[in-house]
Write an enzyme that holds these catalytic residues in place. Structure first.
Site, PDB file in Angstrom:
ATOM      1  N   ASP A  87      42.588 -51.237 -60.216  1.00 43.78           N
ATOM      2  CA  ASP A  87      44.385 -51.984 -61.223  1.00 43.78           C
ATOM      3  C   ASP A  87      44.470 -50.880 -62.653  1.00 43.78           C
ATOM      4  O   ASP A  87      43.411 -49.633 -62.730  1.00 43.78           O
ATOM      5  CB  ASP A  87      42.987 -53.286 -61.912  1.00 43.78           C
ATOM      6  CG  ASP A  87      43.454 -54.310 -61.343  1.00 43.78           C
ATOM      7  OD1 ASP A  87      44.997 -54.032 -61.340  1.00 43.78           O
ATOM      8  OD2 ASP A  87      42.643 -54.939 -61.163  1.00 43.78           O
ATOM      9  N   SER A 130      45.410 -62.612 -61.312  1.00 47.73           N
ATOM     10  CA  SER A 130      46.651 -62.098 -61.583  1.00 47.73           C
ATOM     11  C   SER A 130      47.104 -63.159 -62.779  1.00 47.73           C
ATOM     12  O   SER A 130      46.426 -63.539 -63.736  1.00 47.73           O
ATOM     13  CB  SER A 130      47.559 -61.655 -60.793  1.00 47.73           C
ATOM     14  OG  SER A 130      48.405 -60.508 -62.141  1.00 47.73           O
ATOM     15  N   HIS A 189      44.803 -53.963 -57.199  1.00 49.53           N
ATOM     16  CA  HIS A 189      45.554 -55.088 -57.655  1.00 49.53           C
ATOM     17  C   HIS A 189      45.650 -56.422 -56.723  1.00 49.53           C
ATOM     18  O   HIS A 189      46.244 -57.773 -57.125  1.00 49.53           O
ATOM     19  CB  HIS A 189      46.479 -55.210 -58.524  1.00 49.53           C
ATOM     20  CG  HIS A 189      46.569 -55.752 -59.367  1.00 49.53           C
ATOM     21  ND1 HIS A 189      46.401 -56.954 -60.583  1.00 49.53           N
ATOM     22  CD2 HIS A 189      47.819 -56.924 -58.909  1.00 49.53           C
ATOM     23  CE1 HIS A 189      47.136 -58.068 -60.970  1.00 49.53           C
ATOM     24  NE2 HIS A 189      48.082 -58.337 -59.940  1.00 49.53           N
TER      25      HIS A 189
END
Ligand SMILES: N[C@@H](CC(=O)c1ccccc1NC=O)C(=O)O
Length: 290
Positions: free
Chosen positions: A229, A144, A261
């Site tokens: 995601d 991320s 995620h």
């Protein structure tokens, strides 16, 4: 608000509520770190710079040898949460296979700015290269916001640091490569990024503008996104992958089946997880020097 939704990863998980997904992520990171520290030989809180937050943890494989491949991990949390002390996800499965894992801390917002974090990540890599000049390759893995920080290293200028790290591969998991949309979301409140800050720190935009080719054409870049995601996260990863290919990088793209995620990263605690296997295959198939 559409952008706000798209850039709130916890709203897209399917097996849990948003809060529970975030709690599970922290819990698994916490447990994995405790286990790694209890079962692996390690050097903890090693300073890579003078700043209070400039510390890293090194976890060694069995039969310590400095001539191993090194995998550096950069945690996510939108540059404002997360810690090296809860992010040793990949340590056990990688060290088991002879890889030294380094989990790097950096000054999250509001203490740190994006520019400072990018500089800290650069210096952490320089530190590892100088400390372990016999390394059999340095691999960067980020999740991320941490994938963003790792991706910025594709553009790093190492000359002023007096050493060029032996970078062999990048594993970019559910990352953000164009920071401009973040400026318009609530995530920017502690970051205080201007549009210029976002542009200066967007690997997507920098690579688009770059005239340089990769220093090492063999260096792998895996761009990976979870099936669950958000569409914006998918778009970011696909576009970044495309720009890498156009720039001559040895890049591949993988959508990880049935992962959200957070699962995409916490499953790195498992040796039979598809991404753990991809990472290990990339690192271990590299011909050994010396
Ligand atoms: N407030 C965010 C948290 C988040 O995005 C996040 C949390 C842990 C690790 C990575 C994250 N995302 C990007 O860095 C959310 O609601 O999903």
């Amino acid at each position: 608000m559409e952008l706000e939704d798209q850039y709130s990863p916890s709203r897209w998980v399917i097996r849990r509520g948003a809060e529970e997904a975030l709690r599970t992520y922290s819990h698994i990171g916490d447990e994995a770190t405790k286990k790694a520290r209890a079962t692996r030989k390690s050097l903890l809180h090693v300073p890579y710079g003078d700043g209070e937050g400039e510390k890293l943890d090194i976890y060694f494989p069995e039969g310590v040898s400095e001539a191993s491949p090194f995998c550096l991990f950069f945690h996510g949390g939108y540059w404002q949460s997360g810690s090296k002390d809860t992010s040793a996800f990949m340590v056990n499965p990688l060290t088991e296979q002879g890889v030294t894992v380094v989990v790097v801390a950096y000054d999250i917002a509001p203490k740190g700015t994006l520019d400072q974090m990018v500089d800290q990540v650069t210096r952490s890599i320089v530190f590892v290269q100088k400390q372990y000049p016999c390394n059999e390759g340095i691999y960067l893995c980020g999740h991320s916001a941490g994938a963003h920080l790792a991706a910025m290293m594709l553009l790093a200028n190492w000359t002023k640091h007096g050493v060029t790290p032996n970078l062999k591969g990048f594993f970019l998991l559910s990352g953000i490569y164009d920071l401009k949309p973040i400026v318009y979301t609530s995530q920017n409140a502690p970051l205080l990024m201007t549009l210029e800050d976002a542009q200066r720190n967007s690997p997507q935009l920098l690579l688009e503008a770059a005239l340089t080719r990769p220093l090492d054409p063999a260096c792998h870049v895996l761009v990976s996104v979870g099936q669950h995601d958000s569409p914006e996260f998918h778009r970011q990863s696909k576009e970044f992958y495309q720009i890498l290919r156009q720039g001559g990088w040895n890049a591949s793209f993988e959508e990880i089946h049935d992962m959200d995620h957070f699962e995409i990263i916490w499953n790195l605690t498992q040796k039979d997880y598809v991404l753990t296997q991809m990472i290990l295959r990339t690192i271990l198939q590299e011909p050994r020097r010396h």
